[in-house]
Design a protein around this motif. Sequence first.
Motif, PDB file in Angstrom:
ATOM      1  N   LEU A 239      -6.956   6.247   2.749  1.00 35.49           N
ATOM      2  CA  LEU A 239      -7.269   6.876   4.032  1.00 35.49           C
ATOM      3  C   LEU A 239      -8.668   6.483   4.478  1.00 35.49           C
ATOM      4  CD1 LEU A 239      -5.969  10.464   3.367  1.00 35.49           C
ATOM      5  CD2 LEU A 239      -5.038   8.817   5.004  1.00 35.49           C
ATOM      6  N   GLY A 240      -8.824   6.285   5.763  1.00 35.22           N
ATOM      7  CA  GLY A 240     -10.152   5.955   6.238  1.00 35.22           C
ATOM      8  C   GLY A 240     -10.231   6.028   7.739  1.00 35.22           C
ATOM      9  N   THR A 241     -11.346   5.588   8.263  1.00 38.78           N
ATOM     10  CA  THR A 241     -11.553   5.617   9.713  1.00 38.78           C
ATOM     11  C   THR A 241     -11.761   4.195  10.184  1.00 38.78           C
ATOM     12  OG1 THR A 241     -12.675   7.707   9.377  1.00 38.78           O
ATOM     13  CG2 THR A 241     -12.857   6.718  11.552  1.00 38.78           C
ATOM     14  N   ALA A 247     -11.662  -3.685  10.033  1.00 39.34           N
ATOM     15  CA  ALA A 247     -12.356  -2.954   8.974  1.00 39.34           C
ATOM     16  C   ALA A 247     -12.116  -1.447   9.076  1.00 39.34           C
ATOM     17  CB  ALA A 247     -13.857  -3.228   9.042  1.00 39.34           C
ATOM     18  N   VAL A 248     -11.984  -0.843   7.912  1.00 41.40           N
ATOM     19  CA  VAL A 248     -11.766   0.610   7.838  1.00 41.40           C
ATOM     20  C   VAL A 248     -12.768   1.177   6.838  1.00 41.40           C
ATOM     21  CG1 VAL A 248     -10.164   2.394   7.076  1.00 41.40           C
ATOM     22  CG2 VAL A 248      -9.323   0.463   8.429  1.00 41.40           C
ATOM     23  N   ARG A 249     -13.440   2.268   7.250  1.00 44.37           N
ATOM     24  CA  ARG A 249     -14.319   2.930   6.278  1.00 44.37           C
ATOM     25  C   ARG A 249     -13.495   4.016   5.596  1.00 44.37           C
ATOM     26  NH1 ARG A 249     -19.718   3.515   5.911  1.00 44.37           N
ATOM     27  NH2 ARG A 249     -20.109   2.881   8.050  1.00 44.37           N
ATOM     28  N   LEU A 250     -13.374   3.874   4.272  1.00 46.18           N
ATOM     29  CA  LEU A 250     -12.604   4.867   3.520  1.00 46.18           C
ATOM     30  C   LEU A 250     -13.369   6.174   3.480  1.00 46.18           C
ATOM     31  CD1 LEU A 250     -11.270   2.713   0.546  1.00 46.18           C
ATOM     32  CD2 LEU A 250     -10.244   3.150   2.774  1.00 46.18           C
ATOM     33  N   VAL A 266     -10.465   2.298  17.404  1.00 45.73           N
ATOM     34  CA  VAL A 266     -11.682   2.428  16.610  1.00 45.73           C
ATOM     35  C   VAL A 266     -12.099   3.896  16.591  1.00 45.73           C
ATOM     36  CG1 VAL A 266     -14.141   1.849  16.546  1.00 45.73           C
ATOM     37  CG2 VAL A 266     -12.442   0.087  17.103  1.00 45.73           C
ATOM     38  N   GLY A 267     -12.492   4.351  15.430  1.00 50.45           N
ATOM     39  CA  GLY A 267     -12.927   5.736  15.306  1.00 50.45           C
ATOM     40  C   GLY A 267     -11.803   6.695  14.962  1.00 50.45           C
ATOM     41  N   LYS A 268     -10.571   6.147  14.937  1.00 51.70           N
ATOM     42  CA  LYS A 268      -9.432   7.019  14.626  1.00 51.70           C
ATOM     43  C   LYS A 268      -9.078   6.904  13.153  1.00 51.70           C
ATOM     44  CE  LYS A 268      -8.565   8.727  18.671  1.00 51.70           C
ATOM     45  NZ  LYS A 268      -8.531  10.164  18.953  1.00 51.70           N
ATOM     46  N   ALA A 269      -8.365   7.904  12.658  1.00 56.59           N
ATOM     47  CA  ALA A 269      -7.925   7.870  11.275  1.00 56.59           C
ATOM     48  C   ALA A 269      -6.983   6.707  11.074  1.00 56.59           C
ATOM     49  CB  ALA A 269      -7.235   9.175  10.922  1.00 56.59           C
ATOM     50  N   ASN A 270      -7.068   6.077   9.946  1.00 54.73           N
ATOM     51  CA  ASN A 270      -6.226   4.931   9.653  1.00 54.73           C
ATOM     52  C   ASN A 270      -5.843   4.919   8.204  1.00 54.73           C
ATOM     53  OD1 ASN A 270      -5.419   2.272  11.171  1.00 54.73           O
ATOM     54  ND2 ASN A 270      -7.026   3.279  12.372  1.00 54.73           N
ATOM     55  N   CYS A 315      -4.308   2.744  -8.431  1.00 48.86           N
ATOM     56  CA  CYS A 315      -4.887   4.044  -8.246  1.00 48.86           C
ATOM     57  C   CYS A 315      -5.414   4.167  -6.836  1.00 48.86           C
ATOM     58  CB  CYS A 315      -6.014   4.293  -9.258  1.00 48.86           C
ATOM     59  SG  CYS A 315      -7.311   3.057  -9.106  1.00 48.86           S
ATOM     60  N   VAL A 316      -5.689   5.391  -6.446  1.00 51.30           N
ATOM     61  CA  VAL A 316      -6.134   5.599  -5.072  1.00 51.30           C
ATOM     62  C   VAL A 316      -7.558   6.121  -5.080  1.00 51.30           C
ATOM     63  CG1 VAL A 316      -5.733   6.924  -2.977  1.00 51.30           C
ATOM     64  CG2 VAL A 316      -3.828   6.013  -4.284  1.00 51.30           C
TER      65      VAL A 316
END
Lengths: 316, 281, 264
Positions: A239-241, A247-250, A266-270, A315-316
Amino acid sequence: MTPALTIRAAVDDRDVRVSIEVPRGRVVALLGANGAGKSTVLGLAAGLVRPSSGTVLIGDREVAGGRWVPPHRRHISLLAQDPLLLPHLDVLANVAFGPRATGAGRERSQQIARRQLEEVGAGHLADRRPRELSGGQQQRVALARALAPRPQLVLLDEPLAALDVQAASELRQVLRTAVRSTGRTAVVVTHDLLDVLALADDVVVLDRGRVAEQGATTHLLTRPRTDFAARFAGVNLLLGTRLDEDAVRLDGGVVMHGLPDGPGRVGKANVVRIIPFAKWTTIGSAPRRPPRSARAQSRCTAPNPGAARATRSGCV
Amino acid sequence: MRRPLRAVAAVLTVLILSSCASGAGQGGPGDDAPGEESAPGEDAPGPTAEGTGGRDPALSGDLTVFAAASLHGVFEDLAAQFSTARPQVQVRFSFAGSSDLVAQLDAGAPADVLATADESTMADALDAGSVQDEPVVFATNALTLITPQGNPAGITGPADLAGADLVVCAPQVPCGAATARWAANLDLTLHPVSEEGSVTDVLGKVTSGQAEAGLVYTSDVRAAGSAVEVIGLPGADDVVNRYPIAVTARTEQADLARAWVDFVLGPQGRAALTEAGFGTP
Amino acid sequence: MSSRAGGLPGWAFLPAALGLLLIGLPAAGILLAVPWSQLPALLTSEASLAALGLSLRTSVTATALAVVLGVPLALILAWSRLPGARVIRTVVLLPLVLPPVVSGLALLTTFGRRGLLGEYLSVLGVDIAFSTTAVVLAQAFVAMPFLVLSVEGAARAAGRRHEVIAATLGAGPTTVLRRVTIPLLTPALGSGIALAFARCLGEFGATLTFAGSLQGVTRTLPLEIYLQRETDPQAAVALSLLLILLAAVLVLLTQRVRPGAGAR
């Protein structure tokens, strides 16, 4: 505050014995293998299954146990895998069916139906016949129909399972908006991790008729205690943004780069899906373990020993 | 692939043949016989001692008799006597409505003797060339008034019929024609609740208690036993039905057929007919 | 002939053709026997018109009765887990296979003046003997199985998933029946009604045994044909033609309806 749904009941001939609470305004995902008792639990809530003992409450009203309230007086709605629209009615009349049956006048029911269709993005389908719609459109209408009577509780029984990937993805968004974002209370039965992540605040895992595990979605998926949850969560999803196009920030702060497989803002949950590849290395004295990528590996939290077996592949 | 075909064809042939045979032996549609079959007393042996009839052991073969349904009981009894005297002879019957029988004969049904319940149907058979010789009247049958057991409507005579549920034969069939003639003779207008297609149906409506009164033949009353009460009918003797009998044109055993006709006309036949409620000329 | 994959063997066409002939030839035979020039006069005689009118009236009433009683019966048989469902179904379908005379006797011993219920009915002042009501009763008796069979089959095949959803939307059982079940079963109901109506029109034995035969009151088309046959075979044939045409139209209707039956 009283939960929206309380089930403390047993159904002997299906060997189901559960205690579940669904807090008001939350969406609870019901997970479990086939035959674990998910349908029975939904049936208990909907009034399609009678408990052999125990009690079912919707809000603070007892609907099974001491007294019996039939399905049509429970103020619940059921959205099944099949849309089951009434073929002899047009879309608007299908959606107006609930309000009409619960006493609203014709005009009022149609107003409600129109608004509800707009809410799920199907306003333009109002005059069509069900057989003229695609599977995804039908399910969208069915969702509007389920929400139109303003149920205290929405029961979703694998609502996306019969749809193709594209349609499922669209409707998942619709469901997220219509159910989760509006503070409705819902129980969703699913086999799809994406549904859980998109829709559920909490997860209940059933195993052979008993509640095996329950908790907040992120917590349960990141720290599974049962085989099933571990296997379920043990796919390669993070999960990230969304930071930018690739690119996604976890949630933990790590930034991951990859190829987007659909439009996202951009800026949404991903969700980041990591596809493992068959490269085996040995880390320390641990047995052979397939890493996915160096970066993902670096963020690995140590799952509890029980889950380690199940999440061997990652693993997560 | 050929063999199954032949088997199917063979089966069909057998079916067709056997159905023809049974068609000859049993009544066609409108067979009145079942109504009488259940009646008590019909199996009582004929009164005539064996041996008084013309004994002729030389005759042999199967005799097929087409007879009006009302003759069912009496003809079965007579056949037993007939065969006792002629061990080589088998008598088979087809009992049905007279007009059915005439139509069947006309269509080529195999029969040796025809006995009808009225002269007009026999005249049709004569016109069609289905019978040879001049038909001879062997029995008469008169109308009578009956009520169910207990006479629930309290009927004592034709005067009481106005308010009762009366069932009669339709004017299209012989018993109905006789009923109409009787009513005309007495200057009566009947108001039946039902006009049945056969006298057996009238009898059935009365024995079951559905109808409060019915007009039937005296021969039917004997067969019905205690299920009905006979009130009697003034003027009934003026409208009797006459039963003619004749040998068919197509018979291949005219001697045997004539022997049966003579037997029916003879003392044994008369006795049995009287016993069954018929009049004899 | 049998070259097509999964096709029938060639020889199967022979019994099929013979079967068609067995049914088709008599139908053609009666057509040839129809006295076409006198047909209008024969069909418009007072007796014929009375019989036709009575047949249509009683058949419509009896079919309506069969629908009102038969649809709930069919749904209960299809959906509820009654302990004796198999026995009940057997009883309901019995008139389908009973000889007409037996049906008539059964009705007589039940509703007749001296029958099981008849005596109580006459105490209540209800007397159906020799009445048009008796005709309707006899027709409904023999026609109901067609309706039950057709509706039960469709209901069983469709299941009650739509009904469950409708209930969760707040619709009570009566609303569900009226707005969901009945509309969904319309195709099956349509063919059931057509078959039942055809059976009513053709009812003979039970009417003859139970209701009697009086012009305009109990003498329906088949009874009129039966009686005309005695004196006027041509009139009988003409009326038969009418009945055959009516039956053919009704059967055709059921076939038009059937393809839509899988609407669910």
